[in-house]
Design a protein around this motif. Sequence first.
Motif, PDB file in Angstrom:
ATOM      1  N   GLY A   1      -4.172  -2.961 -10.456  1.00 46.67           N
ATOM      2  CA  GLY A   1      -4.893  -4.083 -10.680  1.00 46.67           C
ATOM      3  C   GLY A   1      -5.048  -4.410 -12.096  1.00 46.67           C
ATOM      4  O   GLY A   1      -4.732  -5.424 -12.706  1.00 46.67           O
ATOM      5  N   GLU A   2      -5.047  -3.168 -12.888  1.00 47.74           N
ATOM      6  CA  GLU A   2      -5.468  -3.355 -14.225  1.00 47.74           C
ATOM      7  C   GLU A   2      -4.083  -3.518 -14.917  1.00 47.74           C
ATOM      8  O   GLU A   2      -4.031  -4.245 -15.959  1.00 47.74           O
ATOM      9  N   LEU A   3      -3.122  -2.866 -14.084  1.00 48.58           N
ATOM     10  CA  LEU A   3      -1.571  -2.867 -14.806  1.00 48.58           C
ATOM     11  C   LEU A   3      -1.137  -4.407 -14.682  1.00 48.58           C
ATOM     12  O   LEU A   3      -0.449  -4.833 -15.676  1.00 48.58           O
ATOM     13  N   VAL A   4      -1.518  -5.089 -13.835  1.00 53.06           N
ATOM     14  CA  VAL A   4      -1.106  -6.406 -13.555  1.00 53.06           C
ATOM     15  C   VAL A   4      -1.995  -7.536 -13.745  1.00 53.06           C
ATOM     16  O   VAL A   4      -1.730  -8.738 -13.292  1.00 53.06           O
TER      17      VAL A   4
ATOM     18  N   ILE B   1      -5.783  -6.969  -5.057  1.00 49.46           N
ATOM     19  CA  ILE B   1      -4.846  -5.887  -4.485  1.00 49.46           C
ATOM     20  C   ILE B   1      -5.067  -5.498  -3.040  1.00 49.46           C
ATOM     21  O   ILE B   1      -4.165  -5.405  -2.410  1.00 49.46           O
ATOM     22  N   SER B   2      -6.148  -5.375  -2.660  1.00 46.48           N
ATOM     23  CA  SER B   2      -6.594  -5.017  -1.505  1.00 46.48           C
ATOM     24  C   SER B   2      -6.246  -6.200  -0.536  1.00 46.48           C
ATOM     25  O   SER B   2      -5.625  -5.826   0.812  1.00 46.48           O
TER      26      SER B   2
ATOM     27  N   ILE C   1      -0.719   5.576  -7.733  1.00 45.61           N
ATOM     28  CA  ILE C   1      -1.743   4.708  -8.289  1.00 45.61           C
ATOM     29  C   ILE C   1      -2.747   4.285  -7.376  1.00 45.61           C
ATOM     30  O   ILE C   1      -2.395   3.915  -6.171  1.00 45.61           O
ATOM     31  N   SER C   2      -4.111   4.038  -7.851  1.00 48.80           N
ATOM     32  CA  SER C   2      -5.004   3.437  -6.961  1.00 48.80           C
ATOM     33  C   SER C   2      -5.039   1.904  -6.959  1.00 48.80           C
ATOM     34  O   SER C   2      -4.230   1.367  -7.838  1.00 48.80           O
TER      35      SER C   2
ATOM     36  N   LYS D   1       0.883  -1.050  -0.094  1.00 49.98           N
ATOM     37  CA  LYS D   1       0.019  -0.021  -0.005  1.00 49.98           C
ATOM     38  C   LYS D   1       0.824   1.271   0.138  1.00 49.98           C
ATOM     39  O   LYS D   1       0.552   2.122  -0.704  1.00 49.98           O
ATOM     40  N   THR D   2       1.617   1.437   1.077  1.00 47.48           N
ATOM     41  CA  THR D   2       2.770   2.471   0.906  1.00 47.48           C
ATOM     42  C   THR D   2       3.298   2.787  -0.362  1.00 47.48           C
ATOM     43  O   THR D   2       3.384   3.779  -0.998  1.00 47.48           O
TER      44      THR D   2
END
Length: 145
Positions: A18-21, A28-29, A12-13, A4-5
């Motif tokens: 999530g979209e990138l990977v 991700i959460s 990035i959110s 998160k940090t």
Amino acid sequence: MCLKTLRNKAHISQRELGELVHLSQGNISDYERGSRKIETMPAGKFVEILRALGGVDPSVLLGQKEPVVKTNADDRIKIEAEDRLKYGDDNGSPVLDTTEIREKEQYDRRIEKLERRLKHLQQRLDDEKAEREKFISQCISSRSI
């Protein structure tokens, strides 16, 4: 350092990461909250996350060491220019007021985010080109036999 940090430092959110990977925002959460352990993440996804976060050292994401900030001459020039904008010119007169500085920082964050996306897309494009070349080579090889 936690995911998160590092994600927040990259501006990035969870959804964008999530979209990138190719993971859901929920996944991700889960990794950020610790309900899923990063150590058990598939290696390919781990590498994609490192790339999406700007090439973070794996040991930083795994909490084994602190990130090393690398600076070069261009970075130092940029930092000096930023300081002049924030703290004033050579005469000590502010160049931008506080509101303008905040707005400029928003532009900077958006630009950084777009640059990361561009880098990721460039990598995907290069991968696709390599796959195409491999396919063409295989087609040619199969015909010559």
